[in-house]
Design a protein around this motif. Structure first.
Motif, PDB file in Angstrom:
ATOM      1  N   LYS A  36       0.029   4.288  -2.422  1.00 29.20           N
ATOM      2  CA  LYS A  36      -0.415   5.199  -1.352  1.00 29.20           C
ATOM      3  C   LYS A  36      -1.926   5.445  -1.340  1.00 29.20           C
ATOM      4  CE  LYS A  36       3.892   7.700  -0.457  1.00 29.20           C
ATOM      5  NZ  LYS A  36       4.787   7.015  -1.386  1.00 29.20           N
TER       6      LYS A  36
ATOM      7  N   GLN B  82       0.828  -1.208   0.000  1.00 29.47           N
ATOM      8  CA  GLN B  82       0.000   0.000   0.000  1.00 29.47           C
ATOM      9  C   GLN B  82       0.859   1.254   0.000  1.00 29.47           C
ATOM     10  OE1 GLN B  82      -0.665   2.080   3.052  1.00 29.47           O
ATOM     11  NE2 GLN B  82      -2.297   3.327   2.190  1.00 29.47           N
ATOM     12  N   TRP B  83       1.999   1.179   0.666  1.00 27.84           N
ATOM     13  CA  TRP B  83       2.867   2.351   0.845  1.00 27.84           C
ATOM     14  C   TRP B  83       3.658   2.673  -0.419  1.00 27.84           C
ATOM     15  CZ3 TRP B  83       7.809   2.365   4.342  1.00 27.84           C
ATOM     16  CH2 TRP B  83       8.269   3.682   4.513  1.00 27.84           C
TER      17      TRP B  83
ATOM     18  N   ASN C  83      -8.859   3.558   4.907  1.00 25.79           N
ATOM     19  CA  ASN C  83      -8.574   4.924   5.361  1.00 25.79           C
ATOM     20  C   ASN C  83      -7.171   5.021   5.969  1.00 25.79           C
ATOM     21  OD1 ASN C  83     -11.169   5.783   4.581  1.00 25.79           O
ATOM     22  ND2 ASN C  83     -12.029   5.106   6.529  1.00 25.79           N
ATOM     23  N   ASN C  84      -6.215   4.376   5.276  1.00 23.05           N
ATOM     24  CA  ASN C  84      -4.804   4.370   5.684  1.00 23.05           C
ATOM     25  C   ASN C  84      -4.560   3.686   7.017  1.00 23.05           C
ATOM     26  OD1 ASN C  84      -3.406   5.662   3.493  1.00 23.05           O
ATOM     27  ND2 ASN C  84      -4.402   7.571   4.104  1.00 23.05           N
ATOM     28  N   THR C  85      -5.506   2.865   7.467  1.00 27.10           N
ATOM     29  CA  THR C  85      -5.357   2.167   8.741  1.00 27.10           C
ATOM     30  C   THR C  85      -5.469   0.661   8.525  1.00 27.10           C
ATOM     31  OG1 THR C  85      -6.333   4.025   9.932  1.00 27.10           O
ATOM     32  CG2 THR C  85      -6.289   1.910  11.075  1.00 27.10           C
TER      33      THR C  85
ATOM     34  N   PRO D  27      -5.588   5.045   0.001  1.00 31.84           N
ATOM     35  CA  PRO D  27      -5.952   4.786   1.401  1.00 31.84           C
ATOM     36  C   PRO D  27      -6.741   3.508   1.649  1.00 31.84           C
ATOM     37  CG  PRO D  27      -7.299   6.556   0.487  1.00 31.84           C
ATOM     38  CD  PRO D  27      -6.265   6.241  -0.550  1.00 31.84           C
TER      39      PRO D  27
ATOM     40  N   ASN E  19       3.644   4.347  11.070  1.00 28.82           N
ATOM     41  CA  ASN E  19       2.231   4.461  11.426  1.00 28.82           C
ATOM     42  C   ASN E  19       2.022   4.454  12.935  1.00 28.82           C
ATOM     43  OD1 ASN E  19       1.817   4.345   8.701  1.00 28.82           O
ATOM     44  ND2 ASN E  19       0.779   2.379   8.691  1.00 28.82           N
TER      45      ASN E  19
END
Length: 328
Positions: free
Chosen positions: A131, A124-125, A151-153, A133, A319
């Motif tokens: 990137k 994902q990164w 949501n980036n979590t 989310p 994170n």
């Protein structure tokens, strides 16, 4: 802070991979050691500490040069306590207090998560997720694992078991799974699952095929051979790949209908079949996904390969350290 680095660790049953990673996800240096699982795995944690300390000494690093150490591990991981239990391929049957031991020895903050979750973070990164989310990662290897980023979590669920995509039921009357259920995705889409499907088909397939003949003559056949033969037009192998892709299309379609990710990333050894496999999954995905979701979801092949684990473990540090700073 800007120049401080991260140590990423990918703990596997055969080897332990390490990397020094920048805050932008670039690998500066990497190395690996063999995993010593003898004596109920008691040597694993000391060997990790020793390997990191040796590398730090050799390169004149101190603990203050690093934001943290991130690790992806098999087994049941407690992120809050920094412990692992039930990593049977490591012979870890009792609780392993990894944070206490590693952070205590090296004086560097330590963060840990499930290995599939960590690989999802890596992709994902700086991988196929670019990137975005909302990304789901599925790894097709010896088993089938997964990780969900919304949501980036990273999503863990009530007991930390979110992302068990390999145990999505794709055939209620299918093969028995090691988990005790029947017809899990893992039984048909893992490296061993693909061969299982091919072996079953070989006994009833009437056409000519060198792969079919190899199976019936008890010659060793693996997933790569089946995928390569399908790419070259072998009708039997194509039929196997179509069936596998249908199962994967069903699973990804249902995942997308529930989570609405922008991208589903296919990784692991089976994914080395590349766009050939991805195109077939997309075809079946379109049959199972809700129309608006079908049009807005990308299915991509993973990009980081064996580096997903160490890069994702580094992302975990960023994170978690940011989260800790906000909540203080």
């Amino acid at each position: 802070m800007e120049n401080r680095k991260i140590i990423g660790v990918d703990l596997g049953g055969t080897s332990i991979k390490f990397a020094i990673v920048t805050q932008k996800g670039e690998i500066l240096d990497q190395w690996s050691i063999l995993t010593d699982i003898s004596d109920n795995g008691v040597h694993i944690t000391p060997s990790i500490i020793e390997s990191i300390q040796t590398h730090m000494d050799k390169n004149n690093y101190t603990s203050s040069d690093f934001i943290g150490i991130g690790m992806g591990s098999p087994g049941t991981v407690n992120q809050k306590d920094g412990t692992v239990i039930g990593a049977y391929n490591l012979n870890w049957t009792t609780l392993q207090p990894l944070r206490e031991q590693i952070q205590g020895a090296l004086n560097i903050p330590f963060y840990i998560d499930n290995d599939a979750n960590v690989a999802a973070l890596g992709e994902q990164w700086v991988g196929a997720g670019a990137k975005e989310p909302n990304v789901v990662f599925i790894t097709l290897g010896t088993g089938v694992g997964g990780g969900v980023v919304l949501n980036n979590t990273l999503i863990h669920g009530a007991i930390g078991a979110a992302g068990e995509i390999g145990h999505t039921t794709v055939d209620p009357d299918g093969y028995p799974c090691t988990c005790g259920k029947k017809g899990c995705l893992e039984t048909v889409a893992s490296a061993t699952g693909v061969v299982r499907v091919a072996t079953d088909k070989a006994s009833t397939y009437e056409g000519d095929s060198p792969i079919k003949d190899a199976i019936l003559n008890n010659h060793a056949v693996d997933t790569k051979m089946i995928m390569d033969a399908a790419k070259e037009g072998d009708a039997f192998s194509l039929e196997v790949v179509e069936e596998i892709s249908d199962y994967l299309g069903l699973a990804t379609g249902n995942i997308a209908n529930v989570l609405n990710p922008s991208t589903i990333i296919i990784g692991g050894g089976v994914s080395k079949a590349g766009e050939f496999l991805a195109d077939k999954i997309r075809h079946y995905f379109s049959q199972y996904a809700f129309p608006t979701i079908r049009e807005s979801t990308n299915i991509r092949i993973a990009e980081l390969g064996n580096d997903a684990g160490v890069i994702g473990a580094s992302s975990l540090v960023l994170n978690e350290s940011v989260h800790e700073h906000i909540t203080k």
